[in-house]
Design a protein around this motif. Structure first.
Motif, short mmCIF file in Angstrom:
data_model
loop_
_atom_site.label_atom_id
_atom_site.label_comp_id
_atom_site.label_asym_id
_atom_site.label_seq_id
_atom_site.Cartn_x
_atom_site.Cartn_y
_atom_site.Cartn_z
N ILE A 61 0.71 -1.11 -0.13
CA ILE A 61 -0.05 -0.17 -0.28
C ILE A 61 0.94 1.53 -0.09
O ILE A 61 0.61 1.92 -0.92
N SER A 62 1.47 1.01 1.17
CA SER A 62 2.20 2.61 1.14
C SER A 62 3.76 2.73 2.43
O SER A 62 3.58 2.35 3.01
N SER A 63 4.07 3.53 1.40
CA SER A 63 5.78 2.87 2.38
C SER A 63 5.75 4.13 3.57
O SER A 63 6.81 4.06 3.88
N ASP A 64 4.42 5.19 3.05
CA ASP A 64 4.26 6.42 4.96
C ASP A 64 3.74 5.72 5.86
O ASP A 64 4.02 5.94 6.82
N ILE A 65 3.60 4.34 5.89
CA ILE A 65 3.12 3.12 6.91
C ILE A 65 3.77 2.46 7.36
O ILE A 65 4.53 1.73 6.91
N LEU A 66 4.54 2.56 8.53
CA LEU A 66 5.45 2.07 8.91
C LEU A 66 5.65 -0.01 9.30
O LEU A 66 4.82 0.00 9.98
N SER A 67 6.66 -0.11 9.20
CA SER A 67 6.48 -1.88 9.36
C SER A 67 7.16 -2.03 11.10
O SER A 67 7.92 -1.33 10.94
N PRO A 68 6.23 -3.00 11.25
CA PRO A 68 7.09 -3.46 12.16
C PRO A 68 8.53 -3.58 12.51
O PRO A 68 8.96 -3.42 13.47
N TYR A 69 8.85 -3.88 11.56
CA TYR A 69 10.58 -4.19 11.66
C TYR A 69 10.99 -2.92 11.33
O TYR A 69 11.77 -2.72 12.05
N GLU A 70 10.38 -2.33 10.39
CA GLU A 70 11.81 -0.74 10.77
C GLU A 70 11.98 -0.30 11.93
O GLU A 70 12.69 0.53 12.25
N VAL A 71 10.68 -0.26 12.57
CA VAL A 71 10.37 0.12 14.34
C VAL A 71 11.79 -0.92 15.21
O VAL A 71 12.17 0.27 15.84
N PHE A 72 11.28 -1.65 14.50
CA PHE A 72 11.78 -2.35 16.16
C PHE A 72 13.34 -2.48 15.92
O PHE A 72 14.65 -1.68 16.66
N ILE A 73 13.88 -2.78 14.60
CA ILE A 73 15.20 -2.91 14.52
C ILE A 73 15.90 -1.29 13.88
O ILE A 73 17.33 -1.43 14.07
N ASN A 74 15.06 -1.57 12.87
CA ASN A 74 16.15 0.39 12.30
C ASN A 74 15.88 1.57 12.87
O ASN A 74 16.62 2.78 12.52
N GLY A 75 14.69 1.35 13.59
CA GLY A 75 14.42 2.59 14.65
C GLY A 75 13.85 3.70 13.85
O GLY A 75 14.23 5.00 14.45
N ASN A 76 12.32 3.45 12.50
CA ASN A 76 12.48 4.29 11.71
C ASN A 76 11.44 4.57 12.62
O ASN A 76 9.93 4.52 12.14
#
Length: 352
Positions: free
Chosen positions: A242-257
Motif C-alpha cells: 500500500i504505502s511506504s508512509d506506513i511504518l512496518s514493525p521491523y522498521e520500528v524495532f530494528i531500524n528505529g524509523n
C-alpha cells in the motif's frame, strides 16, 4: 482499538454493505456504539439478543397458505431499509440460531423474507475467554469470514464517560481515574488468529477500502485488514503493497524509523501492529530478534517519547500479558520488559 475508532469504522464497513463484529468485555459500549450510529444516521435500531432466541423467534413460525407451507415474518422484521439490525451475543447463541443467521449474513434474507434494500447489519459479542460462561469459541472460517472483526479496548477516559452515563458508583470512577491500569487486562484470545485470507475476504476488504480517504487508510488500514484477512496477511499487505508512509514493525524495532510526531490514531495503529507482530512471529525470527533486544528496547524508548503516554502504557500492558505465554515468546517479552524498565530508569536518573 478505542470505542470512537470502532464506531467510525463500523459506519464505513456498513456503508460498503459489509458487517462489523464488535468484540469487547461488558461495559465497553458495544451496544452504545450501535445506538449512537442509529441516532446520528436517523436509523431505527433493532437489537436481537441471540442467546435468548429460539429458531422460531428468528425465522418466524410456519403457516398454511392454500396447499403450501410458508413462514410468517417475525415481529422484529423491518418494514423499510432505514434500520440497523444488531445481532448481539452472537457467540452465546445456540448452534441452530447461528446456522439460521448464516442466510441472513450471506443473502440478507431468511426463507422467503428478504431484508429491505439499505438495511445495515452489525454483530457483537464478549471476548472468547474463561471469564464468560456458556461462550462457545467460534472458529468456523466460513462463519468468521462474513465479518470485519473489530476488537475494542477502551481508553480509560472513554470508559469513565460511559460509567458516568450509566450510574456507576463514584468511588469506582474515582479509582479508575487514579489507577487506569486496573480498568482491564488484554488477556483474551483474539479471533483474528483464526482468520485466513480468501478471495471473498479480499473482495470485502476492497469494498470497504473504497469508502476510505487516503488519510483514513494511513490510520485504520491495518486494523481493518487484520479483521478480515488476518494479522499475518494484513501485515504484509500494509508493509509492502500500500504505502511506504506506513511504518512496518521491523522498521520500528530494528531500524528505529520513528516519526517525530504522531496523533493518537496513528500511534494506536502502530502499537497494535507491533503487538500483532510479536504475537504472530515464528520462533526462527524470534531467535533473531532476541539477539537484537538492546536495539529494540532503545528504539521503543524513543517511540515512547513520541506516542501519547496512555497509548504506550496500553502497549506495555499487552507486553506483560504476552510475557505470560509459555515458551520462547514469553521469554522474549519478559526480557524486553526488563530492558525497557532498566533503560527508562537509567534515563530518568540521568535527567535528575
Amino acid at each position: 482499538m478505542t470505542v470512537n475508532e470502532a464506531k467510525y469504522l463500523s459506519q464505513k464497513i456498513m456503508e460498503a454493505g459489509e458487517i462489523p463484529l464488535l468484540i469487547g468485555h461488558f461495559g465497553v459500549g458495544k451496544t452504545d456504539i450501535a445506538r449512537d450510529i442509529a441516532k446520528e444516521r436517523g436509523r431505527k435500531l433493532i437489537i436481537l439478543v441471540l442467546s435468548q432466541m429460539e429458531p422460531g423467534d428468528l425465522i418466524g413460525l410456519p403457516a398454511r397458505d392454500e396447499n403450501k407451507t410458508k413462514f410468517l415474518a417475525p415481529d422484529w422484521w423491518p418494514e423499510d431499509g432505514n434500520v440497523i439490525i444488531l445481532l448481539d451475543e452472537i457467540n452465546r447463541a445456540h448452534r441452530s440460531i447461528r446456522n439460521a443467521i448464516m442466510q441472513l449474513l450471506v443473502d440478507k434474507r431468511i426463507h422467503n423474507h428478504v431484508l429491505p434494500e439499505g438495511t445495515w447489519l452489525m454483530a457483537s459479542m464478549n471476548p472468547p475467554d474463561e471469564n464468560y460462561d456458556q461462550v462457545e469459541l467460534i472458529t468456523d472460517p466460513a462463519f468468521l469470514s462474513r465479518f470485519f472483526i473489530l476488537e475494542i479496548h477502551p481508553e480509560p477516559s472513554e470508559w469513565i464517560n460511559w460509567a458516568e452515563k450509566n450510574s456507576i458508583p463514584r468511588d469506582i470512577i474515582n479509582f479508575i481515574e487514579k489507577y487506569p491500569e486496573f480498568l482491564s487486562v488484554h488477556d483474551t484470545l483474539s479471533l483474528k488468529a483464526s482468520i485466513k485470507p480468501s478471495p471473498r475476504s479480499w473482495y470485502k476488504l476492497g469494498k470497504v477500502l473504497s469508502q476510505l480517504t487516503e488519510e483514513d487508510k494511513k490510520e485504520y488500514l491495518y486494523i481493518l485488514a487484520s479483521g478480515i484477512i488476518g494479522p499475518e496477511a494484513a501485515k504484509v499487505f500494509v508493509d509492502r503493497a500500500i504505502s511506504s508512509d506506513i511504518l512496518s514493525p521491523y522498521e520500528v524495532f530494528i531500524n528505529g524509523n520513528i516519526p517525530t510526531q504522531m496523533d493518537i490514531h496513528q500511534a494506536n495503529g502502530l502499537l497494535i501492529r507491533l503487538v500483532d507482530f510479536i504475537t504472530s512471529v515464528d520462533e526462527k525470527d524470534l531467535q533473531e530478534l532476541r539477539k537484537k533486544l538492546d536495539n529494540i528496547s532503545e528504539n521503543l524508548i524513543r517511540l515512547s517519547k513520541v506516542v501519547p503516554s496512555d497509548s504506550f502504557e496500553a502497549f506495555m500492558r499487552m507486553l506483560v500479558n504476552l510475557s505470560n505465554t509459555p515458551g520462547l515468546k514469553g521469554e522474549f517479552c519478559d526480557e524486553l520488559i526488563r530492558k525497557l524498565i532498566n533503560l527508562n530508569g537509567s534515563q530518568t536518573n540521568s535527567n535528575q
